[in-house]
Motif scaffolding. Structure first.
Motif, PDB file in Angstrom:
ATOM      1  N   ARG A  57     -49.151   2.323  36.233  1.00  0.00           N
ATOM      2  CA  ARG A  57     -48.335   3.098  37.188  1.00  0.00           C
ATOM      3  C   ARG A  57     -46.860   2.715  37.044  1.00  0.00           C
ATOM      4  NH1 ARG A  57     -50.510   5.441  42.664  1.00  0.00           N
ATOM      5  NH2 ARG A  57     -51.958   6.803  41.597  1.00  0.00           N
ATOM      6  N   GLU A  58     -46.642   1.422  36.911  1.00  0.00           N
ATOM      7  CA  GLU A  58     -45.253   0.941  36.788  1.00  0.00           C
ATOM      8  C   GLU A  58     -44.640   1.398  35.460  1.00  0.00           C
ATOM      9  OE1 GLU A  58     -45.503  -3.221  39.285  1.00  0.00           O
ATOM     10  OE2 GLU A  58     -46.542  -3.113  37.366  1.00  0.00           O
ATOM     11  N   ILE A  59     -45.445   1.307  34.416  1.00  0.00           N
ATOM     12  CA  ILE A  59     -44.948   1.740  33.098  1.00  0.00           C
ATOM     13  C   ILE A  59     -44.623   3.231  33.135  1.00  0.00           C
ATOM     14  CG2 ILE A  59     -45.583   2.049  30.667  1.00  0.00           C
ATOM     15  CD1 ILE A  59     -47.353  -0.498  31.013  1.00  0.00           C
ATOM     16  N   ALA A  60     -45.532   3.983  33.756  1.00  0.00           N
ATOM     17  CA  ALA A  60     -45.328   5.430  33.839  1.00  0.00           C
ATOM     18  C   ALA A  60     -44.013   5.738  34.549  1.00  0.00           C
ATOM     19  CB  ALA A  60     -46.502   6.063  34.587  1.00  0.00           C
TER      20      ALA A  60
ATOM     21  N   LEU B 257     -41.417   3.781  34.832  1.00  0.00           N
ATOM     22  CA  LEU B 257     -40.273   3.320  34.034  1.00  0.00           C
ATOM     23  C   LEU B 257     -39.963   4.255  32.873  1.00  0.00           C
ATOM     24  CD1 LEU B 257     -40.720  -0.560  33.728  1.00  0.00           C
ATOM     25  CD2 LEU B 257     -38.788   0.652  34.721  1.00  0.00           C
ATOM     26  N   LEU B 258     -41.036   4.724  32.228  1.00  0.00           N
ATOM     27  CA  LEU B 258     -40.832   5.552  31.035  1.00  0.00           C
ATOM     28  C   LEU B 258     -40.786   7.045  31.350  1.00  0.00           C
ATOM     29  CD1 LEU B 258     -43.121   3.737  28.421  1.00  0.00           C
ATOM     30  CD2 LEU B 258     -40.728   3.358  28.931  1.00  0.00           C
ATOM     31  N   HIS B 259     -40.963   7.347  32.620  1.00  0.00           N
ATOM     32  CA  HIS B 259     -40.960   8.749  33.038  1.00  0.00           C
ATOM     33  C   HIS B 259     -42.067   9.534  32.329  1.00  0.00           C
ATOM     34  CE1 HIS B 259     -36.428   8.178  33.952  1.00  0.00           C
ATOM     35  NE2 HIS B 259     -37.196   7.618  34.866  1.00  0.00           N
ATOM     36  N   VAL B 260     -43.225   8.945  32.275  1.00  0.00           N
ATOM     37  CA  VAL B 260     -44.399   9.653  31.726  1.00  0.00           C
ATOM     38  C   VAL B 260     -45.515   9.532  32.763  1.00  0.00           C
ATOM     39  CG1 VAL B 260     -43.822   9.216  29.304  1.00  0.00           C
ATOM     40  CG2 VAL B 260     -45.225   7.569  30.547  1.00  0.00           C
ATOM     41  N   SER B 261     -46.597  10.223  32.501  1.00  0.00           N
ATOM     42  CA  SER B 261     -47.693  10.119  33.462  1.00  0.00           C
ATOM     43  C   SER B 261     -48.504   8.852  33.168  1.00  0.00           C
ATOM     44  CB  SER B 261     -48.566  11.360  33.366  1.00  0.00           C
ATOM     45  OG  SER B 261     -49.271  11.312  32.148  1.00  0.00           O
ATOM     46  N   GLU B 262     -49.305   8.490  34.124  1.00  0.00           N
ATOM     47  CA  GLU B 262     -50.118   7.287  33.981  1.00  0.00           C
ATOM     48  C   GLU B 262     -51.109   7.458  32.821  1.00  0.00           C
ATOM     49  OE1 GLU B 262     -51.263   6.125  37.938  1.00  0.00           O
ATOM     50  OE2 GLU B 262     -52.672   4.674  37.096  1.00  0.00           O
TER      51      GLU B 262
ATOM     52  N   PRO C 157     -48.273  14.062  44.087  1.00  0.00           N
ATOM     53  CA  PRO C 157     -47.780  13.360  42.896  1.00  0.00           C
ATOM     54  C   PRO C 157     -48.117  11.870  42.910  1.00  0.00           C
ATOM     55  CG  PRO C 157     -45.985  13.827  44.408  1.00  0.00           C
ATOM     56  CD  PRO C 157     -47.185  14.488  44.974  1.00  0.00           C
ATOM     57  N   ALA C 158     -48.333  11.338  41.702  1.00  0.00           N
ATOM     58  CA  ALA C 158     -48.512   9.892  41.547  1.00  0.00           C
ATOM     59  C   ALA C 158     -47.239   9.355  40.908  1.00  0.00           C
ATOM     60  CB  ALA C 158     -49.710   9.631  40.655  1.00  0.00           C
ATOM     61  N   LEU C 159     -47.010   8.074  41.059  1.00  0.00           N
ATOM     62  CA  LEU C 159     -45.803   7.464  40.484  1.00  0.00           C
ATOM     63  C   LEU C 159     -45.721   7.773  38.993  1.00  0.00           C
ATOM     64  CD1 LEU C 159     -45.598   3.921  42.104  1.00  0.00           C
ATOM     65  CD2 LEU C 159     -44.052   5.834  42.440  1.00  0.00           C
ATOM     66  N   GLY C 160     -44.599   8.212  38.538  1.00  0.00           N
ATOM     67  CA  GLY C 160     -44.435   8.494  37.115  1.00  0.00           C
ATOM     68  C   GLY C 160     -44.667   9.943  36.757  1.00  0.00           C
ATOM     69  N   ASP C 161     -45.315  10.713  37.640  1.00  0.00           N
ATOM     70  CA  ASP C 161     -45.502  12.144  37.358  1.00  0.00           C
ATOM     71  C   ASP C 161     -44.126  12.815  37.329  1.00  0.00           C
ATOM     72  OD1 ASP C 161     -48.142  11.783  37.262  1.00  0.00           O
ATOM     73  OD2 ASP C 161     -48.609  12.713  39.195  1.00  0.00           O
ATOM     74  N   SER C 162     -44.070  13.892  36.583  1.00  0.00           N
ATOM     75  CA  SER C 162     -42.771  14.557  36.502  1.00  0.00           C
ATOM     76  C   SER C 162     -42.895  16.057  36.650  1.00  0.00           C
ATOM     77  CB  SER C 162     -42.092  14.222  35.170  1.00  0.00           C
ATOM     78  OG  SER C 162     -42.827  14.783  34.114  1.00  0.00           O
ATOM     79  N   LEU C 163     -41.789  16.681  37.008  1.00  0.00           N
ATOM     80  CA  LEU C 163     -41.684  18.137  37.143  1.00  0.00           C
ATOM     81  C   LEU C 163     -40.355  18.559  36.520  1.00  0.00           C
ATOM     82  CD1 LEU C 163     -42.584  19.059  40.831  1.00  0.00           C
ATOM     83  CD2 LEU C 163     -43.875  19.659  38.793  1.00  0.00           C
ATOM     84  N   GLN C 164     -40.315  19.818  36.122  1.00  0.00           N
ATOM     85  CA  GLN C 164     -39.069  20.338  35.570  1.00  0.00           C
ATOM     86  C   GLN C 164     -38.353  21.130  36.662  1.00  0.00           C
ATOM     87  OE1 GLN C 164     -38.139  19.633  32.372  1.00  0.00           O
ATOM     88  NE2 GLN C 164     -36.177  20.649  32.745  1.00  0.00           N
TER      89      GLN C 164
END
Lengths: 513, 190
Positions: free
Chosen positions: B153-156, B158-163, A380-387
């Motif tokens: 990366r930081e925005i992603a 913060l907003l809980h989205v992908s880069e 995972p990269a920062l900000g990636d998400s999973l359910q």
């Protein structure tokens, strides 16, 4: 293209830096009102500790007051008992007694179960004899019963007195069959025919003619007051000495009462009990969102966490030892195990950097957080998400309580409120869930949570309703309240204070020597 | 509107001390000193003026709540500004309906046309209006990237989205703004 992008960014950035706008006045008004609300909340919170302490103090004070009142009664009873034990004199000693002016001893008997007492009146003689003697009397014989500390007059069931009048030694009997409030008794009558009457109830005419026939048994039975003062006077100049003595010792008057006296006068011996309990609890978490770093992030807000976590009924069991060091006061301690289950709604979890620098999906709960690293997909990269799907969280803890208890016995039942503190150790925290992306899913088990303390302090209170099956075995039913005084989290997004209300059932074994 | 706080000294340490102690006059003073600037910040992040005022109010509640954590070494205005942005982010996240998920990023689609040129002078209010018309997710990414200088990366995070989503939203936002500015420019020149 780059230049245009640069231009756009610059234009907006410059405008952003420079732009100012006066908000409407209502903003401050609303803000002011909200601050008032927050202040009220803070004020409430600030005094919650005091409130708890006050309740605890009140509880202890009530216990002390009850204990004190009981011990006063007990003390009075014990005095009578001691006096009784010292009774050695015989009738002959009484008759040979040198008359002391205005001395009178009266024996009082209490209801079955209360110790007998003796008192000598008028400060002249504090005798250990059960006999008393009044001499040098001139007019009437008045027996005054002193009121007790609560200003309650004693109840008179009957009075026993032996009168020595001139050359006549005999017993005077008066049976007052109904329980009446006795303020004083007057002994009057003609020579050789005195009688007793309760001047508080003169109309009832409880006087009896003095005769040999009915002077054998008279007992003062005092159900409320354990002390009495008697003053005797007579109008009859021919009566040179007036004395009242009990016709018979307590045992012969009322054997059952005497037996009870024996029982109740036994000194209390401290004892231990051991109890096993099982309990069903409704537990909840009280969340506090005031960690300074938590100024954003919907996932981390206490409302969000509260909404997605639902507590199932928890179970606890344990062994408690109770030391009863007085008739009423004791303490109890032991070990309690509890298992709390929490169901967590599905949520989106986001990749965050761990303390070691690696990136994992952060699964946040009110008790702490864990990192999920599924085997599928790319790192995972920062900000990636999973359910994540529905999750099951389990917390196991052991507690060592120390409680003060107050015991009230009523026939076969005992009522024991208690309160104290407990030191709790969280031994296990797990989260079971399933994470998935568009193509994969994987069952995950998080063992141990970060941001969770291992030890926390709690307040515990319960009221034990006990049925004493026999002298050794008893059955218990007790509603219980537990409340964490310190948070179970540290470094988590929220501060969490568990509390629970439960009902326990148990069995107690009493160790008697 | 302004209460008796005009008698209070403007010294920041004094005001901060009062705010930490919960003194309402100091809180009022602090608010009125920074309200206009922070309202300016909130206007960029909000959909309209009403929403900006809501963010401003939430932001100041947070300011007063966490004022004891302010490190006197840093810029106080910068600290408040950061809190306002966080308040805006919080509001944005709570309105999840605004989230426009863009999962793929195609650089060609988002290429800004080369022939467009811009004049450097635009009325700030007009620019705010343009930003406010952006879809919330675009607006948020654009603001965080351009105004706050955050990386994708930081925005992603913060907003809980992908880069990728962050990049895509930024490109879309720029494209929309560029188009709007071009129209504005033409309108002005004609």
């Amino acid at each position: 293209m780059d230049k245009n992008i640069h231009d756009i960014d610059n234009i907006f950035h410059k405008a952003y830096q420079q732009f100012e706008d006066e908000p409407s006045e209502s903003v401050w008004e609303k803000l002011n009102a909200q601050l008032d609300k927050e202040d009220a909340g803070k004020y409430k919170k600030r005094f919650i500790g005091w409130k708890r302490a006050a309740i605890l103090l009140l509880f202890l004070l009530s216990g002390i007051v009850l204990y004190e009142s009981q011990s006063i009664l007990k003390k009075n009873g014990a005095e009578g008992f001691n006096a009784k034990n010292k009774i050695v004199k015989s009738d002959s000693s009484f008759y040979n007694h040198k008359n002391t002016p205005e001395t009178l001893l009266i024996n009082t008997y209490t209801k079955p179960g209360y110790p007998k007492q003796n008192r000598v009146i008028n400060n002249h003689v504090e005798t250990d004899s059960q006999y008393f003697k009044v001499s040098g009397l001139t007019k009437s014989a008045i027996i005054n019963i002193r009121k007790d500390r609560n200003n309650k007059a004693p109840k008179l069931i009957s009075l026993s007195a032996r009168l020595q009048i001139d050359d006549y030694n005999g017993h005077l009997e008066s049976q007052i069959k109904k329980q009446r409030e006795l303020k004083s008794l007057i002994i009057t009558g003609e020579k050789n025919r005195p009688f007793l009457s309760n001047i508080a109830d003169l109309d009832l005419k409880y006087g009896y003619p003095f005769s040999k026939k009915n002077i054998d048994k008279m007992h003062v039975i005092d159900s409320a007051v354990k002390t009495a003062i008697v003053k005797a006077e007579t109008e009859d100049s021919s009566i040179k000495s007036l004395a009242a003595i009990p016709a018979q010792p307590a045992v012969s008057i009322n054997p059952s009462a005497a037996n009870n006296n024996k029982k109740t006068s036994k000194l209390f011996k401290p004892y231990w009990t051991l109890s096993g309990y099982c309990s069903l609890d409704k537990s909840e978490f009280n969340l506090n969102n005031d960690l300074s770093g938590n100024i954003g992030g919907s996932q981390n807000e206490k409302e969000q966490i509260n909404n997605r976590e639902k507590h199932a009924l928890s179970f606890s069991t344990g062994l408690m030892a109770n030391r009863q060091f007085t008739k009423h006061f004791g303490f109890k301690t032991g070990i309690l195990y509890s298992n709390t289950s929490i169901s967590i709604d599905p949520q989106e979890i986001y990749a965050t950097r761990e303390s070691d620098g690696t990136i994992g999906y952060m699964y946040i709960t009110s008790s702490g957080y864990g990192f999920v690293k599924p085997k599928f997909g790319l790192a995972p990269a920062l900000g990636d998400s999973l359910q994540s799907s529905n999750a099951q969280q389990n917390l196991e803890s052991f507690g060592i309580p120390l409680q003060i208890l107050y015991r009230i016995d009523k026939r076969k039942f005992s009522f024991m409120p208690s309160a104290g503190i407990s030191l709790n150790f969280i031994t296990k925290a797990t989260v079971q869930t399933q994470v998935k992306d568009a193509f994969n899913s994987e069952a995950i088990m998080i063992n141990g949570l970060n941001g969770m303390k291992k030890i926390y302090l709690g307040f515990i209170a319960d009221i034990n309703f006990q049925y004493n099956y026999n002298t050794r075995l008893a059955f218990n039913l007790l509603p219980t309240l537990r409340y964490a005084v310190t948070s179970i989290t540290q470094g988590n997004v929220v501060k969490t204070y568990p509390y629970s209300i439960g009902i326990s059932a148990g069995i107690t074994y009493k160790f008697l020597k | 509107m302004i209460e008796s706080n005009h008698n209070l000294p403007d010294s920041l340490p004094f005001i901060l001390k009062g705010c930490i102690a919960g003194d309402r006059a100091c809180q009022s003073k602090l608010y009125h000193l920074h309200a206009a600037k922070m309202m300016g910040v909130c206007m960029w992040y909000a959909r309209n003026r009403e929403e900006a005022e809501e963010i401003l109010q939430d932001g100041f509640i947070r300011v007063f709540k966490y004022i004891h954590t302010y490190n006197a070494g840093g810029s106080f205005e910068g600290w408040i500004r950061k809190i306002m942005v966080n308040a805006a982010l919080f509001k944005y996240r709570n309105k999840s309906a605004y989230l426009k998920i863009v999962t793929e990023f195609n650089a060609d689609e988002h290429d800004i046309q080369a022939e467009a040129t811009f004049v450097s002078r635009f009325d700030e209010k007009e620019l705010i209006k343009l930003v406010q018309t952006l879809p919330p997710s675009y607006r948020m990414v654009f603001n965080l990237y351009v105004f706050e200088g955050l990386k994708h990366r930081e925005i992603a995070a913060l907003l809980h989205v992908s880069e990728g989503t962050s990049k895509s939203n930024l490109a879309d936002a720029r494209k929309i703004l560029q188009a709007a500015l071009t129209v504005s420019k033409k309108a002005v020149s004609s």
